[in-house]
Motif scaffolding. Structure first.
Motif, PDB file in Angstrom:
ATOM      1  N   ILE A  82      -3.845  -0.503 -14.445  1.00 26.33           N
ATOM      2  CA  ILE A  82      -3.425  -0.008 -13.129  1.00 26.33           C
ATOM      3  C   ILE A  82      -4.506  -0.272 -12.082  1.00 26.33           C
ATOM      4  O   ILE A  82      -4.237  -0.738 -10.971  1.00 26.33           O
ATOM      5  N   LYS A  86      -4.322  -2.636  -8.796  1.00 26.07           N
ATOM      6  CA  LYS A  86      -4.554  -2.029  -7.488  1.00 26.07           C
ATOM      7  C   LYS A  86      -5.650  -2.749  -6.716  1.00 26.07           C
ATOM      8  O   LYS A  86      -5.582  -2.895  -5.491  1.00 26.07           O
ATOM      9  N   SER A 253      -3.151   4.473  -1.114  1.00 28.75           N
ATOM     10  CA  SER A 253      -2.355   3.978  -2.241  1.00 28.75           C
ATOM     11  C   SER A 253      -0.882   4.313  -2.070  1.00 28.75           C
ATOM     12  O   SER A 253      -0.005   3.468  -2.305  1.00 28.75           O
ATOM     13  N   VAL A 254      -0.592   5.542  -1.663  1.00 30.66           N
ATOM     14  CA  VAL A 254       0.795   5.976  -1.513  1.00 30.66           C
ATOM     15  C   VAL A 254       1.499   5.192  -0.414  1.00 30.66           C
ATOM     16  O   VAL A 254       2.622   4.692  -0.591  1.00 30.66           O
ATOM     17  N   THR A 256       0.708   2.275   0.873  1.00 29.49           N
ATOM     18  CA  THR A 256       0.816   0.857   0.521  1.00 29.49           C
ATOM     19  C   THR A 256       1.953   0.617  -0.458  1.00 29.49           C
ATOM     20  O   THR A 256       2.734  -0.333  -0.311  1.00 29.49           O
ATOM     21  N   LEU A 257       2.063   1.468  -1.461  1.00 26.19           N
ATOM     22  CA  LEU A 257       3.122   1.317  -2.462  1.00 26.19           C
ATOM     23  C   LEU A 257       4.503   1.466  -1.827  1.00 26.19           C
ATOM     24  O   LEU A 257       5.414   0.669  -2.094  1.00 26.19           O
ATOM     25  N   MET A 260       5.290  -1.649   0.323  1.00 27.77           N
ATOM     26  CA  MET A 260       5.582  -2.847  -0.460  1.00 27.77           C
ATOM     27  C   MET A 260       6.984  -2.802  -1.048  1.00 27.77           C
ATOM     28  O   MET A 260       7.688  -3.827  -1.093  1.00 27.77           O
ATOM     29  N   ALA A 261       7.414  -1.636  -1.481  1.00 26.32           N
ATOM     30  CA  ALA A 261       8.764  -1.497  -2.038  1.00 26.32           C
ATOM     31  C   ALA A 261       9.824  -1.829  -0.995  1.00 26.32           C
ATOM     32  O   ALA A 261      10.797  -2.543  -1.271  1.00 26.32           O
ATOM     33  N   TYR A 367       1.918   0.956   6.309  1.00 24.43           N
ATOM     34  CA  TYR A 367       0.931  -0.016   5.813  1.00 24.43           C
ATOM     35  C   TYR A 367      -0.314   0.002   6.694  1.00 24.43           C
ATOM     36  O   TYR A 367      -1.435  -0.134   6.211  1.00 24.43           O
TER      37      TYR A 367
END
Length: 504
Positions: A82, A86, A253-254, A256-257, A260-261, A367
């Motif tokens: 992970i 990342k 992190s949250v 960005t994820l 991206m989705a 983002y």
């Protein structure tokens, strides 16, 4: 070293190679190390030694005094995977569709795959060389710069042995250039997206239709948005508390994820037939592709600390190959699908191609928030190299003033670079060509030659390493030239949004 801070995972950043430093975790590590081991300031015996050097010395020169991490604090195989994933997903990923446009629909994916394979091979070289050096010198661990220095000390050339310290200095300098380049790119990225969000707000709707070129009235120059972000970043980089920084890491992190989705959810819908897209682009634009592709592989520096923190380090090769296979696949998919989706309208960041509706405007905002917090984290890498050196030249009464001044000056420097060169795609190519290529492709093969030359290294290995370094050097030289040439063109100063955004 693993921090005892509850619920905050921290790797030992002193063992990090000074290559493309990863985002959140490794900077957390560096911060923890400095707070725990350098709380009382610079070691007077170290002179102007950088934190990298002084921390490495404290950990490596007396290996018996270094307590091994508790087993419960070590990384499992899944955790390692992970963190590896990342560390390789950053702003460079969003620029890959334009990179594909600069290379061509056929040449782009093939070349990106080739660069990815070479990068992974250089990661393996770095692992092998550092392992060999630690075994030979009976040290617990060495970072990238130390590995270069120790390898030069053992090579046959008297001149190289005498100047071995320059190996460490070169890697550290490249590290600073790379990280400050990343921070300048962050400035441009945030300004580009903020400009689009603010100036399209009156026309933004709830219906997500493909983006059209909008003709608007007079708009604020993009440099205004960069300057508006500057005070907030100056205030943020003054925060040095580890717990607060870990919160920023989580938020980055949250966001960005989630972004991206939503980006993938949009680009896979209704992709037009790619028959009108060129399979091979002009060779000049291919040079820009090279820099952008190298820039995207941000996690080269993560391999050493991750292996050092694994419960079963002998399985790290499996994690590395699996993780980087996923990363390369993600790069190729996003770059190719993004280019096929937007074609000749592909812009410097894929977020600038998203529809003008509130859902995808929120993607840009999320983002950008993630990049804002990532800037603060990435900034600590060059700051913690430069600031201790500056503090070693002033009295204790001036320490706080110098610390705050240097931090503010470094942030202003990245802003000035962004203001002077507000072209996201070209700066990504420039940073990738100048420093990232050196740290990822040029230095590792040369490190292998100097490390194993006295131990009957095969001619085939030497030829392979020389070839990789030459390819990296050529890409560095010509990519840098082309990026600088593009930056000097007259149309660079037109009133068109510099990243291909809104025409006015």
């Amino acid at each position: 070293m693993v921090s005892s801070t509850p619920n905050v995972f921290i790797l030992d950043c002193s063992s990090c190679p000074a290559a493309l430093w990863p985002p959140e975790e490794e900077i957390m590590l560096k911060k923890s190390l400095l707070e725990n081991e350098h709380r009382d300031g610079l070691n007077p015996d170290c002179g102007s030694q950088s934190p990298l050097e002084s921390s490495s010395s404290s950990n490596n020169d007396t290996p018996d005094n270094v307590a091994p991490p508790e087993d419960t604090d070590m990384l499992s195989l899944m955790q390692t995977l992970i963190h590896l994933l990342k560390s390789n997903i950053g702003t460079g990923l969003l620029g890959l569709p334009l990179a594909m446009k600069n290379a061509g629909l056929l040449v782009g994916p093939i070349s990106l795959l080739a660069i990815g394979v070479l990068t992974v091979h250089c990661m393996v070289i770095l692992l092998n060389c550092t392992h060999h050096v630690t075994q030979r010198l009976q040290k617990t661990f060495v970072n990238y710069g130390e590995a270069m220095m120790y390898s030069l000390e053992s090579c046959p050339s008297p001149w190289l042995r005498t100047h071995s310290m320059w190996g460490r200095y070169t890697v550290s300098f490249m590290l600073i250039v790379t990280q400050l380049g990343f921070c300048s790119v962050y400035f441009m990225f945030m300004a580009d997206n903020l400009q689009q969000i603010v100036e399209e707000a009156p026309t933004t709707s709830n219906t997500c239709q493909p983006r059209q070129i909008l003709v608007l009235g007079p708009i604020l120059d993009i440099r205004f948005y960069m300057l508006s972000i500057l005070p907030f970043l100056v205030l943020m980089v003054l925060i040095q508390n580890l717990r607060v920084l870990s919160i920023f890491s989580t938020l980055a992190s949250v966001t960005t994820l989630g972004s991206m989705a939503l980006i993938f959810e949009y680009i896979i819908q209704g992709i037009p037939h790619p028959g009108n897209l060129p399979l091979v682009a002009n060779w000049k634009t291919f040079l820009l592709f090279f820099g952008a592709a190298i820039f995207a592989f941000e996690g080269v520096g993560m391999v050493l600390p991750l292996k050092n923190q694994m419960k079963n380090p002998q399985k790290f090769s499996f994690v590395l190959y699996l993780g980087m296979s996923l990363v390369i696949s993600l790069y190729i998919c996003l770059g190719t699908l993004g280019y096929m989706k937007f074609g000749s309208d592909t812009r410097a960041s894929i977020t600038l191609n998203l529809p003008n509706c509130w859902l995808y405007q929120s993607v840009k905002l999320m983002y950008s928030v993630g990049i804002f917090f990532t800037y603060v984290l990435q900034f600590h890498v060059p700051a913690e190299i430069i600031i201790p050196f500056a503090l070693s030249h002033v009295s204790e009464s001036w320490a706080l003033f110098v610390d705050l001044t240097v931090r503010t000056a470094l942030v202003c420097l990245t802003c000035v670079l962004a203001v002077l060169i507000p072209r996201l795609d070209l700066v990504i190519s420039l940073v990738g060509s100048v420093s990232s290529s050196a740290l990822a492709l040029i230095i590792p093969p040369l490190l292998e030659i100097t490390t194993f030359y006295s131990e009957d290294i095969s001619f085939v290995t030497i030829a392979k390493d020389v070839l990789i370094s030459i390819l990296g050097l050529l890409g560095c030289i010509f990519g840098t030239y082309q990026a600088l040439y593009e930056l000097t063109q007259h149309n660079f100063y037109s009133r068109v949004n510099f990243t291909g955004g809104i025409h006015v």
